[in-house]
Scaffold this motif. Structure first.
Motif, short mmCIF file in Angstrom:
data_model
loop_
_atom_site.label_atom_id
_atom_site.label_comp_id
_atom_site.label_asym_id
_atom_site.label_seq_id
_atom_site.Cartn_x
_atom_site.Cartn_y
_atom_site.Cartn_z
N ARG A 1 1.38 6.76 3.78
CA ARG A 1 1.62 5.37 3.43
C ARG A 1 1.47 5.24 1.92
O ARG A 1 0.81 6.05 1.27
CB ARG A 1 0.66 4.42 4.14
N PHE B 1 4.11 2.06 5.27
CA PHE B 1 4.10 3.45 5.72
C PHE B 1 5.45 4.08 5.38
O PHE B 1 6.48 3.40 5.37
CB PHE B 1 3.81 3.51 7.22
N THR B 2 5.44 5.36 5.09
CA THR B 2 6.65 6.01 4.60
C THR B 2 7.71 6.19 5.67
O THR B 2 8.87 6.37 5.36
CB THR B 2 6.31 7.39 4.01
N GLU C 1 -4.19 5.79 -1.29
CA GLU C 1 -3.10 6.75 -1.12
C GLU C 1 -2.84 7.55 -2.40
O GLU C 1 -2.60 8.74 -2.34
CB GLU C 1 -1.79 6.04 -0.69
N ASN D 1 -2.23 -5.30 3.96
CA ASN D 1 -1.29 -4.25 3.60
C ASN D 1 -1.53 -3.68 2.21
O ASN D 1 -0.62 -3.08 1.62
CB ASN D 1 0.15 -4.79 3.68
N TYR E 1 -2.72 -0.87 0.30
CA TYR E 1 -3.10 0.52 0.50
C TYR E 1 -3.61 1.18 -0.78
O TYR E 1 -4.04 2.32 -0.75
CB TYR E 1 -1.92 1.31 1.08
#
Length: 722
Positions: free
Chosen positions: A194, A199-200, A616, A659, A661
């Motif tokens: 993510r 998220f990727t 991340e 959200n 990250y």
């Protein structure tokens, strides 16, 4: 090498100006409100037409009640004048780009879902689109970021695809399967699962090429907004593989470019094995035509290299580069490669500032080819130029006068277009004509927000300096409230910037707008503590490993200074507010001082060890704290706010987004739980649908109201006259 600043006294809105005396015109104005801010149009970068007649741009409108932001295309004469809508559709449209001959325009449109590239013919005499726009791409994964090849034959765009898929049918099938699956679980096998706020989904951004004309055969003439799709030429993936091209970025100059002969693509990518710990973006080149080949790496720095841009004659390639690996706030240098010899050189080695956006200017009227660039300096972002072909070392450039923040440089002929903002006005498009001559002309091209701003009583930004940590000079800024009376006492909002390698200055923001914070009866103070940008790289570097050290000293000495210097500040009614690193520092202050009546902590780090395991971009924490926690645990714990909870006393508002990250929402929950268990007056504003920033209009309204109400509860501006 000559480097000089291109600025005009037209820009001057003196940082050191005093608040003007009330006048009839001033009294007719009203203090800035959130609703005023939502009425302002948000302009993107200028796109001049090749014939020099027009500038096209996109501008975002906010519909507060509908809770939407919609971007539309606009056009304005290049010499300035009335701006008008270019394509009258209800669709979100952005990122216009003229074809090399100026006869066509492409843009990104949300007429379909996902977004696609659309094209329209341009009537240059009238400044309008002629005929009906049509859809250029029809790729299932969507298209964005389109640019023309200089020969006009190809359009290159970005799309996020599954790296193991060989065609669009495969991508569509994978996406459909994911949407239809009743199982939403994800399996991760490596980091960067993510990033930032999403998220990727196992996809990679790639650059594709599509013929500019091939899609016209048999096209039925769809209109942007019809919601239909038509035949297009099959896009070719120019950068296949399991790497992002371009890498994730938060806007700014394109990270890819096409050579003037239309044959070569230069792009940015990070191919390091563990991207989560690497800032090592590299510059690659690849042919646009012929069989797909692996990109050839041409950059050599262990730090980040990005935003390649070819010279007008195609002989050189410039890009921005950082020397140190793993440090996202290292100085951005301006490098130029001689494409024939391959030799790379720094064209401004003595400039102790980071290069921002830049543009090549072709030779004209006997002047050499130049590169124009922006550079942040003591709260400003001025425009500089350099002759990249001279071999002599560059002198230290003069410091530009304060008064504006420039960005988005684009050269057209002998004219430079750019966006300009300030503390009291958002972006408008400006132009700088005939640089280097005696008849220099700076002037505004657009006036999209003049009508709204003319009704608002904005306050000037004033600068001050004081001796901070290590007895070094530190700069701060102050904004007084509307209708300021020096004989009255005012409560204080003490703002702390994020980054931590960021800065306050003469620039506009919709998120932490100092004018809006001052508008309801507060003095606003902002300090550019050690670690801030725009004061030389040594000053910026000084915060790493010292988050709670010199910055804390600067903030407290800055507060001492303003209390002593400005008698209208009521030191018994002071609040401090910060987000990101500013949120961290708010948490740090919570355990190290009781000078503030209340605190606002937004998306801040509370427990430095847990923050490492939930973020991340690991390179950030590993640089700032000298590696992972298991190798340098003491440095993580030394400046971790949670270890000083026994000293917490100040009422605190905690804000965090689900959200986020970069700094996981668990940091906010930990802080709020601690405050509640300590029985300290506290409140938490939780956004389940926001990331590191609060972007939705109604969420933003709630944010400002909750923050201001919290500060009012403890600092009571209604007692201003006492």
């Amino acid at each position: 090498m000559k480097i000089f600043v291109a600025v005009s006294i037209v820009f001057a809105s003196s940082l050191f100006a005093q608040t003007p005396s009330p006048s009839a015109s001033a009294s007719a104005k009203h203090p800035f409100t959130f609703e005023d801010m939502m009425k302002l149009k948000r302009l993107d970068e200028p796109v001049p037409s090749p014939d020099g007649k027009w500038v096209v741009f996109s501008a975002t409108d906010v519909d507060l009640e509908a809770n939407t932001k919609i971007s539309h295309l606009w056009i304005v004469p290049a010499n300035g004048g009335e701006s008008k809508r270019l394509n009258e559709t209800p669709n979100h449209e952005e990122r216009p780009r003229f074809s090399p001959d100026g006869k066509r325009l492409i843009w990104t449109s949300k007429a379909t879902d996902p977004t696609q590239i659309w094209m329209g013919d341009v009537n240059s005499d009238a400044g309008t689109l002629s005929g009906r726009p049509h859809q250029v791409t029809n790729i299932s994964t969507g298209a964005d970021g389109a640019i023309w090849s200089p020969d006009g034959k190809n359009i290159v765009f970005v799309s996020a695809v599954y790296p193991d898929c060989k065609d669009d049918a495969c991508n569509k099938q994978r996406d459909d399967e994911l949407k239809k699956s009743k199982v939403k679980a994800k399996i991760f096998t490596k980091l960067f699962y993510r990033h930032w706020n999403a998220f990727t989904e196992f996809k990679r951004s790639h650059l594709f090429a599509v013929g500019a004309d091939a899609n016209l055969t048999g096209l039925t003439g769809q209109v942007s907004g019809a919601g239909t799709s038509g035949p297009t030429s099959e896009p070719r993936d120019l950068t296949p593989g399991d790497h992002d091209v371009p890498p994730f970025h938060l806007g700014g100059q394109d990270m890819y470019a096409i050579s003037p002969d239309g044959q070569e693509l230069a792009y940015t990518s990070n191919i390091d094995e563990v991207e989560a710990t690497s800032t090592n973006n590299e510059i690659f080149i690849v042919p646009i035509t012929g069989p797909a080949t692996a990109g050839k790496k041409i950059s050599t720095s262990p730090g980040a290299d990005t935003t390649p841009l070819y010279s007008p004659d195609g002989k050189y390639l410039a890009w921005r580069s950082q020397a140190r690996a793993g440090f996202e706030a290292d100085k951005w240098r301006l490098l130029v490669q001689d494409r024939q010899s391959g030799k790379i050189r720094d064209v401004a080695p003595d400039l102790d500032r980071s290069v921002g956006s830049f543009a090549w200017l072709a030779p004209f009227n006997g002047f050499p080819m130049l590169i124009w660039f922006t550079a942040e300096d003591v709260g400003d972002a001025g425009i500089y130029d350099t002759d990249p072909l001279l071999k002599e070392p560059s002198p230290k450039p003069p410091r530009p006068p304060f008064g504006y923040h420039a960005d988005d440089l684009v050269a057209s002929g002998d004219t430079l277009f750019f966006t300009k903002m300030s503390i009291d006005a958002p972006n408008e498009i400006w132009r700088y004509s005939k640089p280097g001559t005696t008849d220099v002309k700076f002037h505004a091209v657009t006036h999209m927000n003049d009508a709204v701003l003319s009704q608002i009583e904005m306050q000037p930004l004033e600068s001050f300096t004081f001796k901070g940590a290590n007895d070094e000079e530190v700069q701060g800024f102050i904004i007084k409230p509307p209708g300021f009376d020096p004989n009255r006492k005012y409560p204080l909002k003490f703002l702390i910037h994020g980054g931590p390698q960021g800065a306050w200055g003469n620039s506009w923001t919709y998120r932490w707008n100092a004018e809006l914070f001052a508008a309801n009866g507060y003095v606003v103070v902002m300090i550019n503590f050690h670690g801030s940008t725009g004061y030389g790289q040594k000053f910026t570097d000084s915060i790493s490993g010292d988050w709670g050290g010199k910055p804390l000293t600067d903030l407290m000495k800055g507060l001492d200074y303003v209390e002593k210097t400005f008698p209208f500040i009521d030191k018994n009614r002071e609040a401090t507010l910060g987000a990101s690193y500013g949120g961290y520092m708010a948490n740090w202050l919570l355990g190290h001082t009781d000078r503030f009546k209340c605190i606002v902590s937004h998306d801040g780090m509370f427990n430095s060890e847990s923050a490492y395991g939930t973020t991340e971009e690991l390179w950030f924490n590993e640089w700032e704290f000298g590696g992972p926690p298991w190798k340098n645990r003491e440095k993580y714990r030394r400046y971790s706010p949670h270890l000083f909870a026994d000293k917490f006393k100040t009422p605190t508002l905690v804000i965090h987004g689900q959200n986020d990250y970069r700094l996981d929402v668990s940091e906010g929950f930990q802080l709020f739980t601690t405050l509640q268990r300590l029985k300290i007056p506290s409140k938490m504003l939780y956004f389940p649908d926001e990331g590191h920033w609060v972007l939705k209009p109604q969420n933003s309204r709630l944010w400002y109201k909750t923050v201001n109400d919290w500060v009012d509860q403890w600092c009571s501006p209604s007692r201003t006259g006492r």
